[in-house]
Design a protein around this motif. Structure first.
Motif, PDB file in Angstrom:
ATOM      1  N   VAL A  51      -2.104   7.709  -1.827  1.00 21.19           N
ATOM      2  CA  VAL A  51      -2.980   8.663  -1.274  1.00 21.19           C
ATOM      3  C   VAL A  51      -3.417   9.027   0.084  1.00 21.19           C
ATOM      4  N   ILE A  52      -3.466   7.726   1.137  1.00 24.06           N
ATOM      5  CA  ILE A  52      -4.345   7.749   2.720  1.00 24.06           C
ATOM      6  C   ILE A  52      -2.649   8.652   3.034  1.00 24.06           C
TER       7      ILE A  52
ATOM      8  N   CYS B 143      -5.654   7.551  -9.028  1.00 23.57           N
ATOM      9  CA  CYS B 143      -6.174   6.692  -9.016  1.00 23.57           C
ATOM     10  C   CYS B 143      -7.242   5.666  -8.419  1.00 23.57           C
TER      11      CYS B 143
ATOM     12  N   PHE C  16      -6.316  -6.621  -5.927  1.00 26.23           N
ATOM     13  CA  PHE C  16      -6.518  -5.500  -4.669  1.00 26.23           C
ATOM     14  C   PHE C  16      -6.877  -5.386  -3.269  1.00 26.23           C
TER      15      PHE C  16
ATOM     16  N   PRO D  80       7.752  -0.989  -2.343  1.00 21.13           N
ATOM     17  CA  PRO D  80       6.985  -1.566  -3.874  1.00 21.13           C
ATOM     18  C   PRO D  80       6.988  -2.540  -4.448  1.00 21.13           C
TER      19      PRO D  80
ATOM     20  N   ALA E 204       2.388  -9.045  -7.981  1.00 19.18           N
ATOM     21  CA  ALA E 204       1.415  -9.047  -8.961  1.00 19.18           C
ATOM     22  C   ALA E 204       1.398  -9.661 -10.157  1.00 19.18           C
TER      23      ALA E 204
ATOM     24  N   ALA F  78      -2.039  -3.912  -8.725  1.00 16.02           N
ATOM     25  CA  ALA F  78      -0.628  -3.718  -7.713  1.00 16.02           C
ATOM     26  C   ALA F  78      -0.508  -2.392  -7.621  1.00 16.02           C
ATOM     27  N   VAL F  79      -0.237  -1.240  -8.743  1.00 18.31           N
ATOM     28  CA  VAL F  79       0.225   0.295  -8.630  1.00 18.31           C
ATOM     29  C   VAL F  79      -1.407   0.831  -8.445  1.00 18.31           C
ATOM     30  N   ALA F  80      -2.630   0.576  -8.366  1.00 22.05           N
ATOM     31  CA  ALA F  80      -3.492   0.901  -7.691  1.00 22.05           C
ATOM     32  C   ALA F  80      -3.428   1.155  -6.298  1.00 22.05           C
ATOM     33  N   VAL F  81      -3.184  -0.219  -5.564  1.00 17.64           N
ATOM     34  CA  VAL F  81      -3.229  -0.494  -4.581  1.00 17.64           C
ATOM     35  C   VAL F  81      -1.776   0.854  -3.973  1.00 17.64           C
ATOM     36  N   LEU F  82      -0.574   0.628  -4.733  1.00 23.77           N
ATOM     37  CA  LEU F  82       0.539   1.332  -4.394  1.00 23.77           C
ATOM     38  C   LEU F  82      -0.275   3.235  -4.306  1.00 23.77           C
ATOM     39  N   VAL F  83      -0.634   3.957  -5.207  1.00 24.99           N
ATOM     40  CA  VAL F  83      -0.805   4.573  -5.373  1.00 24.99           C
ATOM     41  C   VAL F  83      -1.766   5.273  -4.397  1.00 24.99           C
ATOM     42  N   LEU F  84      -3.189   4.555  -3.520  1.00 21.52           N
ATOM     43  CA  LEU F  84      -4.389   4.589  -2.825  1.00 21.52           C
ATOM     44  C   LEU F  84      -3.467   5.168  -1.626  1.00 21.52           C
ATOM     45  N   ASN F  85      -2.359   4.191  -0.914  1.00 18.13           N
ATOM     46  CA  ASN F  85      -0.959   4.060  -0.403  1.00 18.13           C
ATOM     47  C   ASN F  85      -1.188   5.295  -0.115  1.00 18.13           C
TER      48      ASN F  85
ATOM     49  N   LEU G 178      -3.847  -7.815  -1.390  1.00 17.83           N
ATOM     50  CA  LEU G 178      -2.685  -6.401  -2.007  1.00 17.83           C
ATOM     51  C   LEU G 178      -1.878  -5.183  -0.803  1.00 17.83           C
TER      52      LEU G 178
ATOM     53  N   VAL H  94      -6.402   4.733 -12.653  1.00 19.13           N
ATOM     54  CA  VAL H  94      -5.690   3.793 -12.290  1.00 19.13           C
ATOM     55  C   VAL H  94      -6.490   2.255 -11.295  1.00 19.13           C
TER      56      VAL H  94
ATOM     57  N   PRO I  59       4.733   6.020  -4.997  1.00 14.19           N
ATOM     58  CA  PRO I  59       4.912   5.490  -3.581  1.00 14.19           C
ATOM     59  C   PRO I  59       6.956   4.582  -3.965  1.00 14.19           C
TER      60      PRO I  59
ATOM     61  N   ARG J 222      -1.060  -2.565   4.287  1.00 15.97           N
ATOM     62  CA  ARG J 222      -1.861  -1.857   5.584  1.00 15.97           C
ATOM     63  C   ARG J 222      -0.931  -1.936   6.554  1.00 15.97           C
TER      64      ARG J 222
ATOM     65  N   CYS K 246      -2.779  16.339  -3.142  1.00 15.56           N
ATOM     66  CA  CYS K 246      -3.131  15.192  -3.259  1.00 15.56           C
ATOM     67  C   CYS K 246      -5.243  14.350  -3.301  1.00 15.56           C
TER      68      CYS K 246
ATOM     69  N   ILE L 203       5.864  -5.839  -3.935  1.00 16.97           N
ATOM     70  CA  ILE L 203       3.901  -5.751  -4.436  1.00 16.97           C
ATOM     71  C   ILE L 203       3.701  -5.748  -5.765  1.00 16.97           C
TER      72      ILE L 203
END
Lengths: 184, 197
Positions: free
Chosen positions: A127-128, B134, B166, B181, B188, A118-125, B169, B137, A27, B174, B127, B184
């Motif tokens: 991936v998207i 992900c 989660f 980052p 957090a 926060a890291v989980a959210v950032l990594v999910l983004n 955030l 985490v 991210p 989005r 990916c 964020i």
């Protein structure tokens, strides 16, 4: 010279805010390198990530070296690499010398738990984003699913996934090339 | 052998042979602990925990920490600092050389359909690998798998505070897609402290 200094600073910022290893850096790279500095495209970053999986060394460091080399050759590679490791070295030396018990402080543990979310959210983004750019057809969906399943359900090294994906990609390329040739 | 020389040699070896990221260096570190008396297995778990919870690549953090410990036992704080820097340098040296060579090769074959096809297969697979990371985490941040296993009660599976953070955030990122980052991560951390997560 200015670009070299910027490379150093940008990667120092990335290194200083990467919590949890190589993937968590993505991210930061997307935001700093792709969106703000426009030093590389999303596709190039993905290629570097893939190659970093199967070259020896730390993934985050390898990705930094790739970007630095692309911009300014060997000197750029060194500037980016030194940048990405500098915060680590400083922070770890301070902890090792002065606050060895720093994980025992409640505030540190609470902060780290928050950062983890926060890291989980950032990594999910991340991936998207990658999904939108890199997974476009049925072949992509299958490769994605296989790689995901392998790394969740087995202890195999990701190198095998990477090598398998290369072979599948080549076979698929030859096959779809032939089909396109027949169509003409 | 001189401690500093041994450090450089061992971490050069790790940089050259550990493929697949920070945790791949672990078996090498255990080997070092068995071989030399300047690294003690009992401090390893502490070193790993610190390396995982401080910013920066885990492999680099471990090299610095390990180098500090070794140098400190030989020559105090100054030795520790020298050891930390030398080990880190030795760790990244081989991969910098290899990545530069790989970059040159890729540049030459930039227009080859073979390489292009290989990357077409690689991108979705990478990916998938990152999606798996992900999931890991998320599991460690928002789920209480241990508590769930003990109690077998589904309501115990979720760490509610973490899950709420989660969702908030995620919606924020989005909505403001260009948000950096850092903006964020820092809030957090503050929320984590305020709500004792």
């Amino acid at each position: 010279m200015k670009v070299l200094f910027q490379l150093f600073l940008t990667f120092a910022r990335i290194g200083g805010f990467t919590f949890g290893g190589g993937y968590a850096m993505l991210p930061m790279i997307q935001s700093e390198i792709v969106e703000r500095k426009k030093w590389a495209t999303e596709e190039e970053i993905m290629n570097y990530y893939a190659v970093s999986q199967c070259t020896p060394g730390v993934i985050a460091v390898n990705t930094a070296t790739f970007v630095g080399y692309k911009l300014r050759g060997g000197v750029g590679a060194v500037a980016a690499t030194v940048g990405v490791v500098t915060p680590s070295v400083i922070i770890i030396l301070i902890i090792a010398a002065f606050i060895r018990n720093f994980l025992e402080y409640d505030a540190v543990r609470y902060a780290l738990n928050g950062i983890n979310v926060a890291v989980a959210v950032l990594v999910l983004n991340a991936v998207i984003n990658l999904w939108k750019k890199g997974v476009k057809n049925i072949f992509g969906y299958i490769m994605f699913a296989i790689a995901l399943a392998f790394s969740i359900f087995t202890d195999w090294s990701p190198i095998f996934v990477v090598i398998g994906a290369i072979l599948f990609g080549i076979v698929y390329g030859v096959y779809s090339g032939r089909k396109a040739g027949k169509g003409k | 052998m001189n401690v500093f020389l041994a450090l450089m040699l061992e971490f050069f070896k790790i940089g050259l042979f550990a493929i697949g990221g920070g945790l791949a260096t672990l078996p090498f570190l255990y080997e070092i602990a068995n071989k030399y008396d300047w690294l003690d297995v009992s401090v390893m778990s502490d070193m790993i925990a610190v390396s995982e919870s401080t910013p920066g690549p885990i492999g680099v953090n471990m090299a610095t920490y390990c180098g500090y410990n070794a140098g400190f036992s030989e020559a105090g704080v100054a030795g520790g600092i020298a050891g930390g820097i030398l080990s880190t340098f030795a760790l990244v040296l081989p991969s910098v050389i290899i990545v530069i060579i790989v970059s040159k090769v890729l540049e030459r074959f930039k227009n080859s359909t073979l390489v292009d096809n290989a990357f077409k297969g690689l991108r979705p697979a990478v990916c998938g690998l990152i999606a798996a990371a992900c999931y890991d985490v998320f599991k460690s941040a928002c789920l209480e798998t241990e508590l769930f296993k003990e109690s077998d009660n589904l309501s115990k599976l979720f760490d509610i505070k973490a899950l709420i953070l989660f969702v908030i955030l995620f919606l924020l990122t989005r909505k403001f897609k260009k948000i950096h980052p850092i903006f964020i991560i820092i809030p957090a951390a503050i929320v984590g402290i305020l709500f004792k997560m």
